[in-house]
Design a protein around this motif. Structure first.
Motif, PDB file in Angstrom:
ATOM      1  N   ARG A  14       0.840  -1.184   0.000  1.00 12.26           N
ATOM      2  CA  ARG A  14       0.000   0.000   0.000  1.00 12.26           C
ATOM      3  C   ARG A  14       0.883   1.244   0.000  1.00 12.26           C
ATOM      4  O   ARG A  14       1.997   1.220   0.518  1.00 12.26           O
ATOM      5  N   GLY A  15       0.374   2.325  -0.573  1.00 10.37           N
ATOM      6  CA  GLY A  15       1.094   3.589  -0.566  1.00 10.37           C
ATOM      7  C   GLY A  15       2.052   3.727  -1.725  1.00 10.37           C
ATOM      8  O   GLY A  15       2.027   2.967  -2.689  1.00 10.37           O
ATOM      9  N   ILE A  16       2.917   4.718  -1.613  1.00 13.33           N
ATOM     10  CA  ILE A  16       3.868   5.031  -2.675  1.00 13.33           C
ATOM     11  C   ILE A  16       5.223   4.414  -2.362  1.00 13.33           C
ATOM     12  O   ILE A  16       5.780   4.636  -1.286  1.00 13.33           O
ATOM     13  N   TRP A  17       5.732   3.649  -3.318  1.00 15.22           N
ATOM     14  CA  TRP A  17       7.051   3.028  -3.213  1.00 15.22           C
ATOM     15  C   TRP A  17       7.871   3.571  -4.382  1.00 15.22           C
ATOM     16  O   TRP A  17       7.826   3.032  -5.495  1.00 15.22           O
ATOM     17  N   PRO A  18       8.588   4.687  -4.181  1.00 15.49           N
ATOM     18  CA  PRO A  18       9.270   5.338  -5.297  1.00 15.49           C
ATOM     19  C   PRO A  18      10.174   4.392  -6.090  1.00 15.49           C
ATOM     20  O   PRO A  18      10.869   3.547  -5.519  1.00 15.49           O
ATOM     21  N   ALA A  19      10.113   4.552  -7.409  1.00 14.48           N
ATOM     22  CA  ALA A  19      11.055   3.864  -8.303  1.00 14.48           C
ATOM     23  C   ALA A  19      12.372   4.620  -8.193  1.00 14.48           C
ATOM     24  O   ALA A  19      12.575   5.642  -8.845  1.00 14.48           O
ATOM     25  N   LEU A  20      13.251   4.126  -7.344  1.00 13.49           N
ATOM     26  CA  LEU A  20      14.426   4.887  -6.938  1.00 13.49           C
ATOM     27  C   LEU A  20      15.351   5.230  -8.089  1.00 13.49           C
ATOM     28  O   LEU A  20      15.698   4.375  -8.910  1.00 13.49           O
ATOM     29  N   LEU A  21      15.794   6.477  -8.125  1.00 13.45           N
ATOM     30  CA  LEU A  21      16.960   6.848  -8.906  1.00 13.45           C
ATOM     31  C   LEU A  21      18.202   6.300  -8.207  1.00 13.45           C
ATOM     32  O   LEU A  21      18.226   6.198  -6.969  1.00 13.45           O
ATOM     33  N   GLY A  46       6.751   9.664   4.332  1.00 12.39           N
ATOM     34  CA  GLY A  46       5.520   8.892   4.359  1.00 12.39           C
ATOM     35  C   GLY A  46       5.396   7.803   3.323  1.00 12.39           C
ATOM     36  O   GLY A  46       4.336   7.167   3.214  1.00 12.39           O
ATOM     37  N   CYS A  47       6.441   7.553   2.545  1.00 12.52           N
ATOM     38  CA  CYS A  47       6.371   6.483   1.553  1.00 12.52           C
ATOM     39  C   CYS A  47       6.260   5.128   2.250  1.00 12.52           C
ATOM     40  O   CYS A  47       6.868   4.900   3.297  1.00 12.52           O
ATOM     41  N   GLY A  48       5.515   4.233   1.619  1.00 14.54           N
ATOM     42  CA  GLY A  48       5.364   2.907   2.198  1.00 14.54           C
ATOM     43  C   GLY A  48       6.628   2.086   2.122  1.00 14.54           C
ATOM     44  O   GLY A  48       6.902   1.249   2.972  1.00 14.54           O
ATOM     45  N   GLY A  49       7.406   2.313   1.067  1.00 12.44           N
ATOM     46  CA  GLY A  49       8.651   1.587   0.874  1.00 12.44           C
ATOM     47  C   GLY A  49       9.381   2.171  -0.318  1.00 12.44           C
ATOM     48  O   GLY A  49       9.031   3.253  -0.804  1.00 12.44           O
ATOM     49  N   VAL A  50      10.384   1.451  -0.802  1.00 12.48           N
ATOM     50  CA  VAL A  50      11.194   1.921  -1.928  1.00 12.48           C
ATOM     51  C   VAL A  50      11.436   0.765  -2.891  1.00 12.48           C
ATOM     52  O   VAL A  50      11.426  -0.406  -2.497  1.00 12.48           O
ATOM     53  N   THR A  51      11.674   1.120  -4.153  1.00  7.84           N
ATOM     54  CA  THR A  51      11.852   0.114  -5.198  1.00  7.84           C
ATOM     55  C   THR A  51      13.147   0.383  -5.958  1.00  7.84           C
ATOM     56  O   THR A  51      13.191   1.230  -6.857  1.00  7.84           O
ATOM     57  N   PRO A  52      14.234  -0.308  -5.600  1.00  8.99           N
ATOM     58  CA  PRO A  52      15.499  -0.098  -6.312  1.00  8.99           C
ATOM     59  C   PRO A  52      15.603  -0.910  -7.593  1.00  8.99           C
ATOM     60  O   PRO A  52      15.038  -1.993  -7.717  1.00  8.99           O
ATOM     61  N   PHE A  53      16.333  -0.340  -8.567  1.00 12.11           N
ATOM     62  CA  PHE A  53      16.813  -1.021  -9.764  1.00 12.11           C
ATOM     63  C   PHE A  53      15.736  -1.380 -10.781  1.00 12.11           C
ATOM     64  O   PHE A  53      15.874  -2.341 -11.526  1.00 12.11           O
TER      65      PHE A  53
END
Length: 311
Positions: A14-21, A46-53
């Motif tokens: 849930r929430g925003i999991w930025p597509a990481l630079l 407040g992001c739910g998590g992060v998304t690397p690569f």
């Protein structure tokens, strides 16, 4: 035979999991310290998590060892593994499997996987077999897999037949679809065909309110690297009175960035906002913004107005 994995693991994110630079050192290796700081700032926002690569993170430009070491560095740096959605896509399936096993070993939330993206024109069964290779090879009931559809980049898409077949074979493993086709009709069709049993997330931020109204619970977003709160509101508060104006604001920003190559432009925005030229670095074959492009972008952003404290 396919492995039917047992139920009971956590729901889709849930929430925003930025597509990481991915920040880089002068030698174009991954800057772990800057990446950790960036992730922590996003979680604090407040992001739910992060998304690397993923695509935004230049994922296929980095080796298996580099990607594994960077994810380990995030966890060692205090980013909870449960708040990391690892993009494990590689041209070679054994490497995709190894990164998937690594994500499982650290307790990551899940994995984001492209269809096989080097050979083009492959039949649906070939795409299905590629996913089966990874899922059966991992053979782990903890695996949560998000299917990644971005045909304009990968050259290979995910048909409804592929998605339905994989969901039928692995009902507890296939938990979501990231649709980055930037085609509203396609995203809506996926929602109508597969939600709520299979969560559909879109990468095209202007489509977030429509998907939020249809029950989508978040997004993996590139713009969320520097506008996480606004992106979150678009999907999680899609019925708010401010949604229309904020959607228009994002559309204007996307149009502004459309005058540049996307990943270098996103890094240019980070460089301007952080007053940190290190963010400009990209891996070949991408080219960093040149000084004139950076000056023009800075002038455009000044006129547009971005405030990371509120956006």
């Amino acid at each position: 035979m396919p492995t039917s994995l047992s139920p009971g693991h956590a729901a889709p994110f849930r929430g925003i999991w930025p597509a990481l630079l991915t920040p880089l050192n002068p030698d174009l290796s991954i800057d772990h310290a800057r990446l950790i700081r960036h992730c922590q700032r996003l979680l604090d926002a407040g992001c739910g998590g992060v998304t690397p690569f993923g695509t935004t993170g230049e994922g296929p430009s980095f080796s298996l060892a580099e990607r594994r070491a960077a994810v380990d560095a995030l966890v060692a740096g205090g980013i909870p593994a449960s708040r990391i959605l690892v993009s494990t896509s590689c041209a070679a399936l054994p490497e995709t499997l190894e990164l998937t096993r690594h994500a499982l070993s650290i307790g990551a939330h899940g994995c984001l996987m492209l269809p096989p993206f080097f050979l083009k024109g492959v039949p649906d069964q070939g795409v299905i077999d590629a996913y089966r290779y990874v899922i059966d090879g991992a053979a782990d009931a903890r695996l949560r897999l998000y299917l990644y559809h971005i045909p304009q980049v990968a050259g290979v898409g995910l048909s409804h037949h592929v998605i339905a077949t994989l969901k039928r074979l692995y009902p507890d493993t296939i938990v979501g679809i990231k649709d980055s086709s930037c085609d509203t009709a396609h995203s809506v069709a996926l929602a109508e065909a597969f939600m709520p049993e299979l969560m559909v997330y879109v990468g095209n931020e202007p489509d977030l309110p429509e998907m939020g109204r249809r029950g989508s619970t978040g997004a993996v977003s590139g713009i969320a690297n520097f506008m996480p709160r606004l992106v979150d509101r678009l999907v999680m508060q899609s019925g708010a009175p401010t949604t229309s104006a904020e959607r228009e604001r994002v559309q204007q920003l996307i149009a502004l960035l459309g005058g540049y190559a996307l990943m270098p432009a996103l890094k240019g925005v980070m460089s301007i906002l952080d007053q940190d030229p290190a963010w400009l670095r990209v891996r070949p074959p991408l080219l960093a913004l040149n000084p004139q492009e950076l000056r023009t972008l800075e002038e455009q952003l000044r006129s547009f107005g971005i405030d990371t404290r509120t956006d």
